[in-house]
Motif scaffolding. Structure first.
Motif, mmCIF file in Angstrom:
data_model
loop_
_atom_site.group_PDB
_atom_site.id
_atom_site.type_symbol
_atom_site.label_atom_id
_atom_site.label_comp_id
_atom_site.label_asym_id
_atom_site.label_seq_id
_atom_site.Cartn_x
_atom_site.Cartn_y
_atom_site.Cartn_z
ATOM 1 N N TRP A 169 -5.777 2.678 -16.495
ATOM 2 C CA TRP A 169 -7.229 2.484 -16.520
ATOM 3 C C TRP A 169 -7.916 3.612 -17.294
ATOM 4 O O TRP A 169 -8.844 3.369 -18.059
ATOM 5 C CB TRP A 169 -7.762 2.403 -15.099
ATOM 6 N N ALA A 170 -7.460 4.850 -17.106
ATOM 7 C CA ALA A 170 -8.047 5.973 -17.841
ATOM 8 C C ALA A 170 -7.800 5.815 -19.342
ATOM 9 O O ALA A 170 -8.698 6.077 -20.164
ATOM 10 C CB ALA A 170 -7.466 7.295 -17.344
ATOM 11 N N ARG A 171 -6.606 5.399 -19.735
ATOM 12 C CA ARG A 171 -6.316 5.190 -21.148
ATOM 13 C C ARG A 171 -7.188 4.076 -21.728
ATOM 14 O O ARG A 171 -7.710 4.175 -22.840
ATOM 15 C CB ARG A 171 -4.828 4.846 -21.329
ATOM 16 N N LYS A 172 -7.369 3.000 -20.938
ATOM 17 C CA LYS A 172 -8.160 1.866 -21.424
ATOM 18 C C LYS A 172 -9.628 2.270 -21.579
ATOM 19 O O LYS A 172 -10.268 1.979 -22.593
ATOM 20 C CB LYS A 172 -8.028 0.681 -20.468
ATOM 21 N N GLU A 173 -10.182 2.929 -20.576
ATOM 22 C CA GLU A 173 -11.583 3.328 -20.672
ATOM 23 C C GLU A 173 -11.796 4.353 -21.792
ATOM 24 O O GLU A 173 -12.814 4.311 -22.486
ATOM 25 C CB GLU A 173 -12.076 3.878 -19.334
ATOM 26 N N ALA A 174 -10.863 5.271 -21.971
ATOM 27 C CA ALA A 174 -10.987 6.235 -23.065
ATOM 28 C C ALA A 174 -11.027 5.502 -24.409
ATOM 29 O O ALA A 174 -11.847 5.822 -25.283
ATOM 30 C CB ALA A 174 -9.832 7.226 -23.021
ATOM 31 N N VAL A 192 -2.696 -0.727 -23.641
ATOM 32 C CA VAL A 192 -2.900 0.698 -23.933
ATOM 33 C C VAL A 192 -1.707 1.550 -23.506
ATOM 34 O O VAL A 192 -1.813 2.780 -23.472
ATOM 35 C CB VAL A 192 -4.180 1.214 -23.244
ATOM 36 N N ARG A 193 -0.571 0.947 -23.245
ATOM 37 C CA ARG A 193 0.594 1.740 -22.843
ATOM 38 C C ARG A 193 1.112 2.599 -23.984
ATOM 39 O O ARG A 193 1.794 3.604 -23.751
ATOM 40 C CB ARG A 193 1.695 0.824 -22.329
ATOM 41 N N GLY A 194 0.800 2.218 -25.228
ATOM 42 C CA GLY A 194 1.227 2.988 -26.392
ATOM 43 C C GLY A 194 0.107 3.060 -27.405
ATOM 44 O O GLY A 194 -1.042 2.754 -27.092
ATOM 45 N N PRO A 195 0.404 3.459 -28.644
ATOM 46 C CA PRO A 195 -0.641 3.517 -29.673
ATOM 47 C C PRO A 195 -1.218 2.136 -29.961
ATOM 48 O O PRO A 195 -0.569 1.119 -29.762
ATOM 49 C CB PRO A 195 0.114 4.064 -30.898
ATOM 50 N N LEU A 196 -2.451 2.128 -30.413
ATOM 51 C CA LEU A 196 -3.129 0.912 -30.842
ATOM 52 C C LEU A 196 -3.462 1.062 -32.325
ATOM 53 O O LEU A 196 -3.492 2.183 -32.846
ATOM 54 C CB LEU A 196 -4.406 0.709 -30.022
ATOM 55 N N PRO A 197 -3.706 -0.037 -33.037
ATOM 56 C CA PRO A 197 -3.964 0.072 -34.482
ATOM 57 C C PRO A 197 -5.093 1.054 -34.793
ATOM 58 O O PRO A 197 -6.230 0.873 -34.365
ATOM 59 C CB PRO A 197 -4.357 -1.362 -34.866
ATOM 60 N N GLY A 198 -4.751 2.118 -35.505
ATOM 61 C CA GLY A 198 -5.730 3.117 -35.899
ATOM 62 C C GLY A 198 -6.078 4.119 -34.819
ATOM 63 O O GLY A 198 -6.922 5.000 -35.033
ATOM 64 N N TRP A 199 -5.440 4.032 -33.659
ATOM 65 C CA TRP A 199 -5.775 4.912 -32.537
ATOM 66 C C TRP A 199 -4.515 5.472 -31.880
ATOM 67 O O TRP A 199 -3.490 4.800 -31.811
ATOM 68 C CB TRP A 199 -6.565 4.154 -31.471
ATOM 69 N N LEU A 201 -3.448 7.436 -28.148
ATOM 70 C CA LEU A 201 -3.900 7.745 -26.800
ATOM 71 C C LEU A 201 -2.964 8.778 -26.188
ATOM 72 O O LEU A 201 -1.740 8.675 -26.339
ATOM 73 C CB LEU A 201 -3.922 6.488 -25.923
ATOM 74 N N THR A 202 -3.538 9.755 -25.511
ATOM 75 C CA THR A 202 -2.763 10.836 -24.911
ATOM 76 C C THR A 202 -3.189 11.035 -23.468
ATOM 77 O O THR A 202 -4.386 11.145 -23.183
ATOM 78 C CB THR A 202 -2.977 12.151 -25.689
ATOM 79 N N ASP A 203 -2.211 11.083 -22.567
ATOM 80 C CA ASP A 203 -2.506 11.395 -21.178
ATOM 81 C C ASP A 203 -2.835 12.882 -21.048
ATOM 82 O O ASP A 203 -2.267 13.726 -21.762
ATOM 83 C CB ASP A 203 -1.317 11.056 -20.282
ATOM 84 N N LEU A 204 -3.718 13.213 -20.131
ATOM 85 C CA LEU A 204 -4.119 14.599 -19.887
ATOM 86 C C LEU A 204 -3.702 15.005 -18.480
ATOM 87 O O LEU A 204 -3.906 14.250 -17.525
ATOM 88 C CB LEU A 204 -5.629 14.753 -20.032
ATOM 89 N N ALA A 205 -3.126 16.186 -18.353
ATOM 90 C CA ALA A 205 -2.765 16.715 -17.039
ATOM 91 C C ALA A 205 -3.989 17.399 -16.443
ATOM 92 O O ALA A 205 -4.415 18.450 -16.926
ATOM 93 C CB ALA A 205 -1.611 17.703 -17.168
ATOM 94 N N VAL A 206 -4.561 16.783 -15.414
ATOM 95 C CA VAL A 206 -5.789 17.324 -14.821
ATOM 96 C C VAL A 206 -5.618 17.615 -13.332
ATOM 97 O O VAL A 206 -6.608 17.822 -12.631
ATOM 98 C CB VAL A 206 -6.976 16.362 -15.036
ATOM 99 N N GLY A 207 -4.392 17.663 -12.856
ATOM 100 C CA GLY A 207 -4.147 18.009 -11.474
ATOM 101 C C GLY A 207 -3.983 16.789 -10.590
ATOM 102 O O GLY A 207 -4.280 15.658 -10.985
ATOM 103 N N PRO A 208 -3.508 16.993 -9.360
ATOM 104 C CA PRO A 208 -3.279 15.875 -8.441
ATOM 105 C C PRO A 208 -4.586 15.202 -8.058
ATOM 106 O O PRO A 208 -5.640 15.832 -7.991
ATOM 107 C CB PRO A 208 -2.618 16.555 -7.224
ATOM 108 N N GLY A 209 -4.499 13.906 -7.836
ATOM 109 C CA GLY A 209 -5.672 13.165 -7.385
ATOM 110 C C GLY A 209 -6.444 12.498 -8.490
ATOM 111 O O GLY A 209 -7.321 11.674 -8.214
ATOM 112 N N HIS A 210 -6.144 12.818 -9.753
ATOM 113 C CA HIS A 210 -6.860 12.215 -10.879
ATOM 114 C C HIS A 210 -5.875 11.850 -11.988
ATOM 115 O O HIS A 210 -4.819 12.459 -12.126
ATOM 116 C CB HIS A 210 -7.891 13.178 -11.478
ATOM 117 N N ALA A 211 -6.251 10.863 -12.780
ATOM 118 C CA ALA A 211 -5.594 10.564 -14.053
ATOM 119 C C ALA A 211 -6.655 10.681 -15.138
ATOM 120 O O ALA A 211 -7.828 10.386 -14.901
ATOM 121 C CB ALA A 211 -4.996 9.167 -14.046
ATOM 122 N N ALA A 212 -6.256 11.120 -16.328
ATOM 123 C CA ALA A 212 -7.210 11.268 -17.428
ATOM 124 C C ALA A 212 -6.498 11.035 -18.745
ATOM 125 O O ALA A 212 -5.274 11.179 -18.852
ATOM 126 C CB ALA A 212 -7.864 12.649 -17.409
#
Length: 232
Positions: A169-174, A192-199, A201-212
């Motif tokens: 969901w975080a990757r999709k909203e980003a 959004v599990r991988g790259p999209l045309p021209g884009w 996406l990178t997961d961010l480590a923001v600590g437990p309890g959140h995905a970003a």
């Protein structure tokens, strides 16, 4: 932090974009913040929140955004002015927020319970942060995702489904924020599990309890510099 806050784009074939992200814990309400830097519309929106914690979160997020952009542009936080890019869906004036300043960087803002994330790049960028939902909520909301994404959530063990769903969901909203469509684009339209045309996406480590995640309009790889505090 590096010696310079200015995002830059390389010019050689092997150069990468300089993408910066600020992942900021929300300070307590007693923290010294300067609401005077907010414009009239931001103050109006802040005042509209019923709960004090929501008002504080919104205020901190927008003060933090202005602080970051002021450091990048040399413009005082309170003097920054914002517009909206045209919406890709209807061409209306409600696409990505942009700075009015010439040669200003692109940026994106996300805030959720306990966390503010700001992304800045020389090309369109989107960021999103999400709290991990309850397992039942993850299973229910997964039904609106792309079929491949939905299958990934359903294939996870029950205890892992909240984290799997929140990451997707975080990757999709980003990505949708980077496009400027927001939820005006169908949630099942893109995997959004991988790259999209021209884009990318990178997961961010923001600590437990959140995905970003951060989404950047670039077919080439890029470095993400993550900052844990505001520019001094």
């Amino acid at each position: 932090m590096g010696t310079s806050l200015t995002p830059s784009r390389g010019t050689g074939a092997d150069d990468t974009l300089d993408v910066r992200v600020w992942a900021l814990p929300v300070p307590p309400p007693s923290a010294a913040l300067d609401p005077g830097v907010l414009d009239e519309e931001e103050r109006r929106r802040a005042a509209a929140f019923v709960r004090d914690e929501d008002r504080h979160l919104y205020g901190f997020a927008h003060i933090a955004l202005r602080t970051v952009l002021a450091a990048l542009t040399g413009i005082a936080p309170g003097a920054l002015r914002f517009d909206r890019a045209p919406c890709p869906c209807c061409d209306g004036p409600h696409g990505r927020p942009v700075l009015r300043s010439a040669a200003a960087p692109e940026f994106s803002l996300s805030h959720t319970r306990g966390l503010v994330v700001i992304g800045v790049a020389p090309v369109p960028v989107g960021v999103d942060a999400e709290p991990l939902p309850k397992a039942g909520t993850a299973e229910e909301l997964a039904k609106v995702l792309h079929p491949a994404e939905r299958q990934e959530v359903e294939a996870a063990s029950p205890q892992d489904r909240p984290a799997v769903f929140a990451r997707l969901w975080a990757r999709k909203e980003a990505y949708l924020k980077g496009l400027g469509t927001g939820l005006g684009r169908d949630l099942d339209a893109d995997d959004v599990r991988g790259p999209l045309p021209g884009w990318h996406l990178t997961d961010l480590a923001v600590g437990p309890g959140h995905a970003a995640a951060v989404a950047v309009a670039s077919p080439a790889p890029y470095e993400v510099r993550v900052h844990r505090g505001l520019p001094g």
